[in-house]
Design an enzyme around this catalytic site. Structure first.
Site, short mmCIF file in Angstrom:
data_model
loop_
_atom_site.label_atom_id
_atom_site.label_comp_id
_atom_site.label_asym_id
_atom_site.label_seq_id
_atom_site.Cartn_x
_atom_site.Cartn_y
_atom_site.Cartn_z
N HIS A 33 -0.39 -1.45 -9.96
CA HIS A 33 -0.19 -2.89 -9.83
C HIS A 33 0.75 -3.41 -10.91
O HIS A 33 0.78 -2.93 -12.03
CB HIS A 33 -1.54 -3.61 -9.91
N GLU A 52 0.83 -1.22 0.00
CA GLU A 52 0.00 0.00 0.00
C GLU A 52 0.86 1.26 0.00
O GLU A 52 0.50 2.26 -0.62
CB GLU A 52 -0.96 -0.01 1.19
N HIS A 98 1.69 2.05 -3.44
CA HIS A 98 0.65 2.86 -4.11
C HIS A 98 0.77 4.32 -3.69
O HIS A 98 0.69 5.22 -4.53
CB HIS A 98 -0.74 2.36 -3.73
#
Lengths: 80, 408
Positions: free
Chosen positions: B125, B116, B119
């Site tokens: 991804h 995370e 991100h």
């Protein structure tokens, strides 16, 4: 094999939630079979599964795995 | 990997707003700290925890519904966590999961947090199922390490970690003395600049080079500008020529009397090498798929080079006009493109050649057409699709990276 309506709904939810299918901005959500097949192919390709465009056991199992909530970028449009 | 955005600074703060009930606070906090450390060990990023006030990245655990988050969770299993892309900074974990550390049971907090945070730093991804940034949780790994694709992704955003630069940054933070940095070349405007080089690269991506910067060209216009050395580590700016060969998968960059070879973004061992058998300071280079040869251009001449065979250069250079009719001498850049046509660039114009290698009717045209830039009108300073200097500034961190300091 034709999917039951509950499973079909779950598959569509998954493909929509993670960006393999794009919800139309206008009109009802009524995906053509080829749209769903294409989305399944993209998912299978991105998941290192045999690419058939069909909902098989491997694909079903893969969709049940725990995962991140963000969308995947792996539909044919983004690949292009 | 896919890139979703980036922070315009490399020293970030984070705050842990709450912790899961399934782990001791010290264990959970250590797992979260380690999640940041994976990224800071391969990229020139630093993360400092704050216990109060605003933080760039904020980690919290919430259940199915949260008044502070529009994305609900779904109970145990399925969705484990989600995060916002830069520069938003929210990282949320599903409080209904059985968060663990050091065991195959439950869901490993350290690995999910690292994903995370990836991100939050701008990574999307990955298509590698073994990568940390793969969308599906692959389970607990006692000897977890980042996948090369994860490393390549974060380094594409922030550059490579440099041990010397790390020390330097530490000293800067302590003494607050500004570092002496070498200035990069001015940031070019893709819509009006003259090019150093153009290349149809791997996977059909078109790259344009000018000074210390490179950008991709798409149907919707020029992409964001990156430092050349941020994409191809060890490569200087102000290149003479660039060419990618689908035959070998090699990218060759030319500058002065040197040639660099890369496979993807990795430099091949032994490079850069001295350019011995053709003249230095080339003007342009292209790969011609018809005969699978690389053409090198300088002045009014060209060399035809077979990458996989010993080429006899004694009959070169040959006049450009003998093979490519109507193109200018001393081109800035050249390439054969995905439409099967050959293009030459010089100044602010470009030429397209037909199948007989003659300049097609209607050429030369202005490079703005090639870049898909919209013309500016007197009363409009930033039309959609234009990449104006002001808009590129918002995309880029113009501070030279650690790698740049070494190169300079």
């Amino acid at each position: 094999r034709a999917l039951g309506s509950t499973e079909k709904e779950a598959v569509l939810d998954y493909l929509l939630q993670y960006g393999y299918l794009q919800k139309p901005l206008e009109g009802a959500v009524d995906f053509r079979l080829e749209d769903i097949t294409e989305a399944l192919r993209a998912f299978q390709e991105a998941s290192d599964l045999p690419v058939s465009g069909q909902m098989d056991d491997d694909t079903r199992a893969r969709m049940k795995l725990p995962r991140c909530g963000l969308e995947d970028p792996f539909n044919q449009k983004t690949l292009k | 990997f896919l890139l979703l955005g980036r922070w315009r600074k490399k020293h970030l703060t984070y705050r842990v707003l709450n912790l899961p009930s399934t782990l001791s606070p010290s264990r959970a906090r250590a797992a979260l700290h380690q999640a940041f450390k994976y990224w800071s060990s391969v990229a020139p990023l630093t993360f400092r925890e704050v216990k109060a006030g605003w933080a760039d990245i904020r980690l919290s655990f919430h259940g199915r519904h949260s008044p502070y988050c529009s994305n609900s969770f779904d109970g145990p299993g399925k969705v484990l966590a989600h995060a916002d892309i830069p520069e938003l900074g929210s990282v949320h974990f599903d409080n209904d999961e059985f968060w663990t550390e050091g065991t195959y049971k439950g869901v490993n907090l350290r690995i999910i947090a690292a994903h995370e945070v990836g991100h939050a730093l701008g990574l999307g991804h990955s298509r590698y199922t073994q990568a940390l940034m793969a969308p599906v949780y692959a389970g607990y790994q006692p000897y977890f390490r980042l996948h090369p694709d994860d490393v390549a992704g974060i380094q594409a955003l922030y550059g490579k970690k440099n041990p010397e630069a790390e020390d330097e940054e530490e000293e800067i933070r302590l003494s607050t003395v500004s570092p002496v940095t070498t200035k990069p070349s001015p940031m070019p405007n893709p819509c009006s600049t003259e090019l150093d080089a153009m290349m149809l690269g791997p996977r059909g991506k078109t790259y344009a080079f000018k000074g210390d910067y490179v950008w991709t060209v798409t149907d919707s216009g020029p992409g964001p500008l990156f430092r050349v050395s941020a994409l191809w580590e060890g490569l200087p700016g102000n290149l003479d020529a660039a060419v990618y060969s689908p035959r070998t998968g090699w990218i060759h960059f030319f500058k002065g009397n040197k040639v660099w070879r890369y496979v993807g973004f990795r430099m091949s061992p032994g490079f850069p090498m001295k350019l011995n058998r053709v003249e230095p300071n080339l003007d342009a280079a292209l790969y011609w798929p018809v005969n699978q040869k690389v053409f090198l251009f300088k002045g009014s001449g060209y060399w035809q080079w077979d990458e996989l065979a010993r080429t006899d250069f004694s009959r070169y250079p040959k006049p450009i006009k003998e093979l490519f009719t109507g193109v200018p001498d001393r081109p800035s850049a050249a390439m054969s493109w995905q439409d099967g046509q050959v293009y030459f660039f010089k100044g602010k114009e470009y030429w397209r050649l037909n199948q007989q290698l003659r300049v097609a009717k209607g050429y030369p045209r202005n490079v703005t057409h090639w870049m898909h830039c919209r013309p500016q009108t007197p009363d409009t300073n930033s039309l959609p699709g234009d990449v104006t200097p002001s808009s590129t500034v918002t995309i880029l961190d113009t501070t030279p990276s650690a790698a740049d300091l070494v190169l300079d």
